[in-house]
Write a protein that holds these residues in place. Structure first.
Motif, short mmCIF file in Angstrom:
data_model
loop_
_atom_site.label_atom_id
_atom_site.label_comp_id
_atom_site.label_asym_id
_atom_site.label_seq_id
_atom_site.Cartn_x
_atom_site.Cartn_y
_atom_site.Cartn_z
N SER A 75 16.93 -1.21 6.15
CA SER A 75 16.72 -0.14 5.18
C SER A 75 16.76 -0.66 3.75
N VAL A 78 13.52 -2.35 2.98
CA VAL A 78 12.43 -1.40 2.70
C VAL A 78 12.57 -0.82 1.30
N VAL A 86 5.51 -3.18 4.73
CA VAL A 86 6.32 -2.15 5.37
C VAL A 86 6.71 -1.07 4.37
N SER A 87 7.16 -1.49 3.18
CA SER A 87 7.57 -0.52 2.16
C SER A 87 6.40 0.34 1.71
N SER A 89 3.74 1.04 3.50
CA SER A 89 3.39 1.93 4.61
C SER A 89 4.32 3.13 4.67
N VAL A 90 5.62 2.90 4.46
CA VAL A 90 6.58 4.01 4.46
C VAL A 90 6.29 4.97 3.31
N ALA A 94 5.14 8.90 3.72
CA ALA A 94 5.87 10.02 3.12
C ALA A 94 4.97 10.83 2.19
N HIS A 211 12.88 4.68 -3.81
CA HIS A 211 11.99 3.54 -3.58
C HIS A 211 11.47 2.91 -4.87
#
Length: 260
Positions: A75, A78, A86-87, A89-90, A94, A211
């Motif tokens: 976590s 990310v 990956v970050s 994509s997240v 969202a 983020h």
């Protein structure tokens, strides 16, 4: 703050050079010894400067790095963009969920049904097409969740709920008035924000802050530390002025002597 550290290191360097020049037998030593002593001295100065920087550059007394504050696991990777794919994509996922529910007016059940229809249709066409072309049916993998995964999720959820209840119990017990006022004021501000926007939008904004702010803080840590220190000093200055002009003039009753 970094400039203060460099000034302190240069001052320490000049003092050590002066002391070294005043020592007896300095001129009689060889050039190799002098070079070794100077290199050792510079290493000591650099280590001292590094220790000063490590002890000063901490926001609100922070002792751990930013990555450790977020758990130091996947976590944290990310949130701090250790793996950009990956970050990203997240974040895109969202944003897509927020856009579908908030802007297009999708409902959760409708979205789940549409996703299932799309996935089943694509899988069915892929299976029939591969059987028609390759003369054999495609091997469709089975999806199954393990019991251990659900137990881990439930255990983590239970731990967070219990910790929240422990914090609320500590606040409501009346042990710390300052913490009680801060929690009540925070919940009241959160209720005002919730009345102006939907829960999904509020959650999405919090997700964006989580983020972006830690990443920017880790990248520009020295500048933020310097600005935070100046801002904190200014806040304390204004509070002292407010205390002198307002709080000190509030009449108070006579204090009773404490009996021991």
């Amino acid at each position: 703050m970094a400039e203060h550290t460099e000034d302190a290191a240069s001052l320490l360097d000049s003092v050590l050079e002066t002391i070294h020049d005043k020592l007896p037998g300095h001129h009689s030593s060889s050039d190799s010894d002098s070079d070794d002593e100077k290199s050792k001295k510079k290493s000591e100065v650099s280590s001292a400067a590094a220790s000063v920087t490590a002890s000063v550059n901490r926001l609100f007394g922070r002792q751990k790095p930013v990555h450790s504050l977020f758990g130091g696991g996947k976590s944290a990777d990310v949130i701090l963009w250790r793996n950009k794919q990956v970050s990203a994509s997240v974040l895109v996922g969202a944003t897509a969920i927020w856009f579908l529910f908030e802007c297009m007016g999708y409902h959760l059940l409708t979205l789940i049904c549409h996703l299932l229809i799309l996935s089943i249709t694509v899988t069915f066409l892929w299976s029939k097409g591969s059987a028609f072309i390759n003369k054999q049916s495609a091997d469709i993998p089975k999806v199954a969740f393990s019991e251990e995964m659900f137990q881990n999720v439930a255990s983590a959820f239970r731990f967070e709920i219990n910790r929240l209840f422990a914090v609320l119990h500590d606040v409501a017990s009346g042990k710390d008035l300052k913490k009680f006022v801060v929690v009540v004021a925070g919940l009241w501000i959160l209720s005002l924000i919730g009345s102006c926007t939907s829960f999904l939008t509020l959650f999405y904004v919090a997700f964006l802050i989580a983020h972006t702010v830690p990443l920017l803080y880790e990248k520009y840590e020295d500048q933020i530390e310097s600005f935070a220190e100046k801002a904190w000093e200014e806040i304390k200055k204004q509070y002292r002025i407010f205390d002198i002009k307002v709080l000190s003039k509030i009449p108070r009753g006579p204090l009773k002597e404490k009996k021991f």
